[in-house]
Write an enzyme that holds these catalytic residues in place. Structure first.
Site, PDB file in Angstrom:
ATOM      1  N   GLY A 175       0.781  -1.226   0.000  1.00 33.37           N
ATOM      2  CA  GLY A 175       0.000   0.000   0.000  1.00 33.37           C
ATOM      3  C   GLY A 175       0.809   1.271   0.000  1.00 33.37           C
ATOM      4  NE  ARG A 202       6.396 -12.142 -11.962  1.00 26.06           N
ATOM      5  CZ  ARG A 202       7.567 -11.716 -12.425  1.00 26.06           C
ATOM      6  NH1 ARG A 202       7.832 -10.421 -12.416  1.00 26.06           N
ATOM      7  NH2 ARG A 202       8.459 -12.557 -12.891  1.00 26.06           N
ATOM      8  CB  ALA A 203       2.483  -5.253  -8.870  1.00 24.26           C
ATOM      9  CB  ILE A 204      -1.766  -7.595  -5.709  1.00 23.59           C
ATOM     10  CG1 ILE A 204      -0.959  -8.821  -5.272  1.00 23.59           C
ATOM     11  CG2 ILE A 204      -3.245  -7.941  -5.778  1.00 23.59           C
ATOM     12  CD1 ILE A 204      -1.308  -9.314  -3.891  1.00 23.59           C
ATOM     13  CB  SER A 206       1.518  -1.834  -5.748  1.00 22.00           C
ATOM     14  OG  SER A 206       2.338  -2.944  -6.064  1.00 22.00           O
ATOM     15  CB  THR A 210       9.774  -7.189  -3.530  1.00 20.29           C
ATOM     16  OG1 THR A 210       9.272  -6.315  -2.518  1.00 20.29           O
ATOM     17  CG2 THR A 210      11.262  -7.367  -3.315  1.00 20.29           C
ATOM     18  CG  ASP A 263      -4.642  -6.773  -0.388  1.00 18.22           C
ATOM     19  OD1 ASP A 263      -4.612  -7.963  -0.067  1.00 18.22           O
ATOM     20  OD2 ASP A 263      -3.638  -6.059  -0.467  1.00 18.22           O
ATOM     21  CE  LYS A 295      -2.421  -3.377   0.381  1.00 12.12           C
ATOM     22  NZ  LYS A 295      -1.886  -4.741   0.231  1.00 12.12           N
TER      23      LYS A 295
END
Length: 509
Positions: A175, A202-204, A206, A210, A263, A295
């Site tokens: 977040g 991996r990005a959800i 965002s 990383t 999420d 978040k």
């Protein structure tokens, strides 16, 4: 009998089959679009399951052919042209439990296991997975249900055992754009000698996860055997967890959560802990950023989430330390894979222009992890982490790990299109909206386009004059560029006031 054909379409975590509308089977057997099929090969065991699409173009599949999407064809593992049979798939037994959850009922351990097993075996369509996720989010998960879901996701995948008493890991709930502390923490910990085999996502929702940022520097899609080799040599790694099939149901759920921007708390905890437990972690640091556009919005929510993490961790004998951190604004200057990788390398190489907030937060987190070591007294971790970073040992360790994982040969340059967003009045930066900054960077093309994103020029508390650049948008394609710049012009991501914010306006570690 139908002839098998590969249809080179990426259907992202869903098996799809293609049948021509004029195929005799379609006319006589009552097959319909979006129904589930079982695909059989003579002499093979279990059938492959796929969702049926009907086509009218013989260039895609002929009337005597069955096409399979890229994922389904790889999973089947057979040559084109072989004979296959198809039949309507039986509804998954666990779908009854999903209906119970939709009705607000509490599910037991066996029901969660059956749901996860059926999802793993492709017995659920994405619509049915979405129904399960929405039911869990809308009706909530009891603490025991979070445990059952976590255990089911661990048990339906592979697990790693590193053969050591202390295997550390770290995770931020997300977040906060640019929060790439893991890529600094991991080489510090590995340089100290503690074991940190880091698998990241991996990005959800965002602009970068990383794993997306590490992929700018190195290969992140390693097999379990390749992971073990890197860790044995260097005491650390940073890879994407998807290739190792650690809690693979989580990856499938994420593929549905991403377009829905979902999420929820219970799923978040189950997702994080299932991956860590499957990766063989014994000690875990959780970072919960708190801020008005994070978040978690307040201390009360953060404490409740910490208790849930600790409760589930205790049931798995996982030692968890939870840090509640400042989530009032982005961390670092870059938002997007290449720009975040630049920030990380600046911090690791001790460059004077490196983002001070990213450096400081990384040292604090690394210090807490180092204190998992029984030989390090409480409060000494930060000093040791700082010494490792300033000595250059962390940078050397990161370079060695990058090389061992397979370093990327191409250097990342800025995207071709750029646009500066400027201050409309003088004053102080009072607040930065994390959600708007993340949305602008995503609209610009991140993380799919590694070079796309945002570079921040000003942070909260900075004094500015009218016309000063607040941030710069970078995009690789004109359509993304136009979407991002239009959104930035119409939505103020920065709040400017006459007076600087007081410390009471933000939450700090």
């Amino acid at each position: 009998m139908l002839k098998l054909k590969s249809v080179a379409i990426d259907t992202f975590k869903e098996n799809v089959a293609y049948l021509h509308r004029d195929c005799p089977l379609y006319r006589t057997e009552g097959f319909q679009a979006l129904m589930k099929l079982e695909i059989y090969i003579k002499g093979d065991g279990d059938p492959l399951l796929a969702v049926l699409n009907i086509v009218d173009d013989c260039a895609i599949v002929d009337i005597n052919e069955l096409g399979l999407s890229a994922q389904a064809f790889r999973q089947l593992g057979k040559e084109q042209g072989i004979n296959v049979r198809i039949a309507p798939a039986k509804p998954p037994i666990s779908l009854k439990a999903v209906h119970q959850k939709i009705a607000g009922e509490t599910l037991n351990k066996n029901e969660f296991h059956l749901i996860c097993q059926d999802i793993l075996e492709n017995r659920y369509s994405k619509m049915e997975i979405a129904a399960f996720l929405v039911a869990c989010s809308h009706n909530g998960l009891e603490r025991e249900e979070v445990f059952f879901l976590t255990k089911a996701m661990v048990d339906t995948g592979k697990s790693l055992d590193w053969g050591e008493a202390i295997v550390v890991d770290k995770h931020c709930i997300g977040g906060i754009p640019g929060n790439r502390t893991t890529m600094i923490v991991m080489p510090i910990i590995a340089a100290h000698g503690m074991l940190m085999p880091k698998t990241s996502s991996r990005a959800i929702t965002s602009p970068a996860g990383t794993a997306d940022t590490m992929e700018v520097l190195a290969n992140v899609e390693l097999s379990i055997e390749e992971m073990q080799k890197v860790v044995q040599q260097h005491r650390g790694m940073l890879t994407w967890g998807g290739t190792a099939r650690l809690a693979p149901v989580d990856d499938i759920l994420i593929s549905v959560e991403r377009p829905l921007s979902m999420d929820s708390t219970g799923q978040l905890v189950a997702s994080i802990l299932s991956k860590k437990i499957a990766a063989g972690s014994t000690h875990l640091l959780i970072d919960i950023p708190v801020g008005s556009s994070a978040k978690i919005h307040n201390n009360q929510e953060a404490l409740a989430l910490r208790k849930l993490f600790e409760y589930i961790g205790d049931l798995f004998a996982l030692h968890i330390d939870v840090v509640i951190s400042d989530g009032s604004q982005p961390i670092g200057n870059g938002i997007g894979p290449a720009l975040e990788a630049r920030d990380v390398q600046q911090v690791l190489s001790n460059q004077k222009n490196s983002p001070s907030d990213l450096r400081e937060k990384s040292l604090r987190l690394a210090g807490r992890i180092l204190e998992f070591d029984p030989d390090i007294r409480g409060g000494q971790g930060y000093i040791i982490a700082r010494d490792i970073l300033e000595s250059g040992r962390a940078f050397e360790k990161m370079q060695a790990i990058i090389s061992a994982q397979g370093g990327q040969q191409k250097t990342q340059s800025k995207a071709a299109l750029e646009y500066s967003v400027t201050a409309q009045k003088s004053g102080y930066i009072y607040a930065i909206d994390n959600l708007k900054i993340a949305q602008i960077a995503s609209l610009a093309g991140a993380p799919i386009d590694k070079n796309a994103g945002i570079n921040l020029s000003k942070k909260v508390g900075d004094k500015i004059k009218k016309g000063n650049t607040l941030f710069t948008i970078y995009a690789c394609f004109k359509s993304n560029f136009e979407f991002a710049t239009q959104f930035a012009d119409e939505n103020d991501a920065y709040i400017i006031e006459k007076n600087p914010p007081s410390k009471d306006d933000n939450y700090f570690i």
